[in-house]
Design a protein around this motif. Structure first.
Motif, PDB file in Angstrom:
ATOM      1  N   MET A  62       3.708  -1.242 -19.467  1.00  0.00           N
ATOM      2  CA  MET A  62       2.606  -1.345 -20.426  1.00  0.00           C
ATOM      3  C   MET A  62       3.038  -2.103 -21.679  1.00  0.00           C
ATOM      4  O   MET A  62       2.302  -2.957 -22.193  1.00  0.00           O
ATOM      5  CB  MET A  62       2.092   0.051 -20.778  1.00  0.00           C
ATOM      6  N   LEU A  63       4.243  -1.818 -22.176  1.00  0.00           N
ATOM      7  CA  LEU A  63       4.741  -2.518 -23.360  1.00  0.00           C
ATOM      8  C   LEU A  63       4.960  -4.003 -23.075  1.00  0.00           C
ATOM      9  O   LEU A  63       4.676  -4.861 -23.920  1.00  0.00           O
ATOM     10  CB  LEU A  63       6.049  -1.874 -23.835  1.00  0.00           C
ATOM     11  N   ALA A  64       5.485  -4.321 -21.860  1.00  0.00           N
ATOM     12  CA  ALA A  64       5.718  -5.714 -21.509  1.00  0.00           C
ATOM     13  C   ALA A  64       4.411  -6.493 -21.454  1.00  0.00           C
ATOM     14  O   ALA A  64       4.331  -7.632 -21.946  1.00  0.00           O
ATOM     15  CB  ALA A  64       6.443  -5.797 -20.161  1.00  0.00           C
TER      16      ALA A  64
ATOM     17  N   LEU B 111      10.119  -8.563 -23.369  1.00  0.00           N
ATOM     18  CA  LEU B 111      10.212  -7.207 -22.817  1.00  0.00           C
ATOM     19  C   LEU B 111      10.211  -7.191 -21.288  1.00  0.00           C
ATOM     20  O   LEU B 111      10.474  -6.142 -20.696  1.00  0.00           O
ATOM     21  CB  LEU B 111       9.060  -6.346 -23.334  1.00  0.00           C
TER      22      LEU B 111
ATOM     23  N   PRO C  18       5.669   3.157 -19.083  1.00  0.00           N
ATOM     24  CA  PRO C  18       5.637   2.674 -20.471  1.00  0.00           C
ATOM     25  C   PRO C  18       6.273   1.292 -20.638  1.00  0.00           C
ATOM     26  O   PRO C  18       5.778   0.467 -21.418  1.00  0.00           O
ATOM     27  CB  PRO C  18       6.428   3.744 -21.236  1.00  0.00           C
ATOM     28  N   ALA C  19       7.358   1.010 -19.909  1.00  0.00           N
ATOM     29  CA  ALA C  19       8.000  -0.304 -20.016  1.00  0.00           C
ATOM     30  C   ALA C  19       7.053  -1.402 -19.537  1.00  0.00           C
ATOM     31  O   ALA C  19       6.963  -2.474 -20.154  1.00  0.00           O
ATOM     32  CB  ALA C  19       9.297  -0.322 -19.214  1.00  0.00           C
TER      33      ALA C  19
ATOM     34  N   MET D  12      -2.087   7.598 -28.041  1.00  0.00           N
ATOM     35  CA  MET D  12      -1.942   6.483 -28.968  1.00  0.00           C
ATOM     36  C   MET D  12      -3.162   6.365 -29.876  1.00  0.00           C
ATOM     37  O   MET D  12      -3.034   6.184 -31.105  1.00  0.00           O
ATOM     38  CB  MET D  12      -1.740   5.180 -28.182  1.00  0.00           C
TER      39      MET D  12
ATOM     40  N   SER E 205      -1.401   8.384 -22.155  1.00  0.00           N
ATOM     41  CA  SER E 205      -0.763   7.546 -23.172  1.00  0.00           C
ATOM     42  C   SER E 205      -1.792   6.883 -24.080  1.00  0.00           C
ATOM     43  O   SER E 205      -1.591   6.818 -25.307  1.00  0.00           O
ATOM     44  CB  SER E 205       0.128   6.489 -22.514  1.00  0.00           C
TER      45      SER E 205
ATOM     46  N   PHE F  56       1.596  -5.647 -23.028  1.00  0.00           N
ATOM     47  CA  PHE F  56       1.059  -5.710 -24.389  1.00  0.00           C
ATOM     48  C   PHE F  56       1.767  -6.807 -25.185  1.00  0.00           C
ATOM     49  O   PHE F  56       1.131  -7.581 -25.925  1.00  0.00           O
ATOM     50  CB  PHE F  56       1.239  -4.346 -25.067  1.00  0.00           C
ATOM     51  N   ALA F  57       3.090  -6.898 -25.023  1.00  0.00           N
ATOM     52  CA  ALA F  57       3.844  -7.940 -25.715  1.00  0.00           C
ATOM     53  C   ALA F  57       3.449  -9.329 -25.204  1.00  0.00           C
ATOM     54  O   ALA F  57       3.369 -10.285 -25.980  1.00  0.00           O
ATOM     55  CB  ALA F  57       5.345  -7.711 -25.513  1.00  0.00           C
TER      56      ALA F  57
END
Length: 505
Positions: free
Chosen positions: A267-269, A280, A264-265, A91, A87, A271-272
Motif C-alpha cells: 500500500m505504501l509503495a 519503496l 502495508p508495504a 488512518m 487500515s 501510494f508513493a
C-alpha cells in the motif's frame, strides 16, 4: 459447434463503454505497473494481492504456496479485505482526529468506518469481484454496520447472510472449492469463538498481567489456525487430492507477517508511486520475497504433503454434514458431529482405487502398478493428463513411467501389451499406440488373447477381447473410463454426467 478462424480477425465495432471495461483497463495497468516495478515471482504474487490476477505466478511458486497451506493468500479474501478496511478506517480516524472542530461536531469513528467500508468495496471491484472477495466484503460491511450500531457483528448469522447474498446471485458457487473453503474456515473460527473455550481466550481482563494476555493471544492464534486447517484439509483432499501438513505452523507466521508487513508495504509503495516516488518498491519486493521463502521452506520439509486418491462424493457429503453439525450446535449435542466425520474418514480410506484409467479419445491409458506408480502406454504424455490421473489414484505424477520400461509389458511403435496381477488373476491389456494399419492375421490373435483392448480408432468386429473393447466407437458414447479389475467394475464419464438434455450422447 466448434470451428477455426481463417485469416486475420477484423474488429468491426468497438466494445460499448461501461464501468466493467474501465475497471478492466485500470486492473491491466496496475498489473503492468506492479510486475514492471517488482520483476520475478515477487511481482507476480504482488499483482495477485492487488488485482487478483494470478496468471503470472510461476507454477512452482503457486504449488509451494498450496503445499504450505498459504494458497488462501493468493486469493483476495478476508485477510486482504480486513487489512484494507481496517487500515483505511484507522488512518481516516487519525487524520480527522487532528481537526478539533470536526471531532466536536461529527461522529469521527463512524465516518472512518464508512470510509473503510468504501475502500473495501473499491478493492473488491478492482479485484474482479470473485466469490471469496465478495464474501469477505459483505462480511466486512456487516461488521462495520454492527460496530456503528454498537452490536456484536461477527457471528454465524453474519456468515449466513453473506452466503445467502452470494448464492442468490451465483448459486453454482456452492459446488466450487473456493466457496466451500472460504466458508468452512470462517464457520470453524466463528464457532470456536462462540464456544466456551473461545470466550475464555478472548475475554477482557483489566487486571491481567501482560504475559498472561500474550499467552492467551498466542493460544487464540494457534487454536484459530488448527480449526481453519482442519476445516480446509478435507475439502482440499476432495478437490485436489493433496493437502499441506504444516499449514498451521506456516500460517501462524505468514498471516501476521502478511497483515503487518507485506500488505502495508504494498500500500505504501503504491501510494508513493501516485506521488511520483518509486523508491519503496524494492522494500515491498523484499517483503513479498520473504513470504515466498516461508512457503518454499514449509513445502520442502519432509512429509509436508498429504495425498489421497479420489474421495467418493458420499464420504465428502457425510464429512461436510458432520462439520456443520459440530459448528452450528452450541450445546453438547455438537459432539455428535464427530460420528459422521469419522464415518467419512473410514469411507475415504476404504474406497477402492481404480486400476486402469483411459482417456476419452482412447489415445492414452494408464495402469496403476502394485507400488502405486502409474504406467502409461504412450512414451509421451502431457503433464496435465498425468497430474489428473495421479490425483485420481493418489500417486506422485513425477513417478509415472512408460510401460515399455517394465518387464511385465511389451511395447512397439504400434501397440503395448501389459500384464497385471489382480485378485489372483492375471489380466492382459492391449492398447494401440500408432497410426499404421496392423494386419488382421497378427492383430486378431492379440485381441483374442487380451482381456481389455483400448484404441483411439474404430476397431473391426473381428477384434474380440475376452471382456472389454474400448475403441473410438465405444469411447464416443462413454467418455473417459476408469476400471477396477478386482471387482470387474467400469465407471464412465457419461455415467457421472448423468442423462441431461445438453449431453451429446
Amino acid at each position: 459447434g466448434t470451428g477455426v478462424a481463417l485469416g486475420q480477425v477484423a474488429i468491426v465495432a468497438a466494445p460499448p463503454p461501461g464501468p466493467g471495461l474501465w475497471l478492466a483497463g485500470v486492473r491491466s495497468r496496475l498489473q503492468a505497473l506492479i510486475t514492471g516495478r517488482m520483476p520475478g515471482e515477487a511481482g507476480a504474487v504482488a499483482a495477485a494481492f492487488v488485482t487478483g490476477w494470478q496468471g503470472a505466478i510461476p507454477p512452482a511458486t503457486a504449488q509451494a504456496m498450496r503445499d504450505a497451506g498459504l494458497a488462501h493468500l493468493l486469493s483476495i479474501s478476508g485477510l486482504h479485505i480486513a487489512v484494507v478496511v481496517g487500515s483505511v478506517a484507522l488512518m481516516i480516524r487519525w487524520l480527522l482526529g487532528l481537526w478539533p472542530w470536526l471531532v466536536l461536531r461529527v461522529p469521527v469513528p463512524t465516518l472512518a468506518l464508512a470510509a473503510g467500508a468504501l475502500a473495501g468495496l473499491a478493492y473488491t471491484l478492482l479485484a474482479g469481484a470473485q466469490v471469496p472477495t465478495v464474501r469477505a466484503v459483505i462480511a466486512a460491511c456487516i461488521v462495520v454496520v454492527g460496530m456503528m450500531l454498537g452490536r456484536q457483528a461477527l457471528s454465524l448469522r453474519l456468515l449466513a447472510a453473506a452466503a445467502f447474498a452470494i448464492l442468490v446471485l451465483r448459486p453454482e458457487a456452492l459446488l466450487g472449492a473456493s466457496f466451500q473453503m472460504s466458508f468452512a474456515a470462517v464457520i470453524g473460527i466463528v464457532a470456536l469463538y462462540e464456544s466456551r473455550l473461545g470466550k475464555w481466550l478472548t475475554a477482557v481482563r483489566e487486571d491481567e498481567p501482560w504475559w498472561q494476555w500474550l499467552a492467551r493471544a498466542a493460544a487464540s492464534l494457534l487454536a484459530s489456525g488448527m480449526v481453519a486447517e482442519l476445516a480446509l484439509s478435507g475439502i482440499g483432499l476432495y478437490h485436489f487430492g493433496r493437502s499441506g501438513l504444516y499449514g498451521i505452523a506456516a500460517n501462524l507466521i505468514a498471516i501476521p507477517y502478511t497483515s503487518f508487513v507485506v500488505m502495508p508495504a504494498l500500500m505504501l509503495a503504491m501510494f508513493a508511486e501516485a506521488l511520483g516516488l518509486g523508491w519503496l518498491w524494492p522494500l515491498a519486493a523484499w517483503a513479498m520475497q520473504q513470504l515466498i521463502t516461508i512457503a518454499d521452506f514449509t513445502a520442502s520439509l519432509p512429509g509436508a504433503i498429504i495425498t489421497s486418491a479420489a474421495i467418493p462424493g458420499p464420504a465428502f457429503a457425510l464429512g461436510a454434514a458432520g462439520g456443520l453439525w459440530l459448528a452450528l450446535w452450541r450445546s453438547n449435542a455438537r459432539w455428535w458431529g464427530l460420528a459422521p466425520i469419522a464415518g467419512a474418514m473410514l469411507m475415504a480410506w476404504a474406497a477402492a482405487v481404480p486400476d486402469l484409467l483411459i482417456s476419452s479419445d482412447g489415445r492414452h491409458l494408464a495402469l496403476r502398478l502394485p507400488d502405486g506408480r502409474l504406467a502409461h502406454a504412450r512414451e509421451r504424455v502431457g503433464d496435465f493428463l498425468i497430474d489428473n490421473w495421479a490425483e485420481a489414484v493418489g500417486s506422485d505424477p513425477a513417478s509415472a513411467v512408460w510401460l515399455g520400461t517394465l518387464p511385465s509389458a511389451r511395447c512397439s511403435a504400434e501397440s503395448c501389451v501389459a500384464k497385471s496381477e489382480r485378485g489372483g488373476r492375471r489380466w492382459r491389456v492391449l492398447a494401440t499406440t500408432g497410426r499404421s494399419l496392423i494386419p488382421r492375421d497378427s492383430f486378431a490373435p492379440a485381441c483374442a488373447a487380451a482381456d481389455i483392448v483400448v484404441s483411439d480408432r474404430r476397431l473391426p468386429d473381428w477384434c474380440r477381447p475376452r471382456w472389454l473393447k474400448l475403441d473410438a466407437a465405444a469411447l464416443a458414447q462413454t467418455g473417459a473410463v476408469a476400471i477396477w479389475l478386482d471387482a470387474q467394475r467400469v465407471a464412465t464419464a457419461a455415467d457421472a454426467a448423468g442423462d441431461r438434455p445438453w449431453q451429446p450422447h
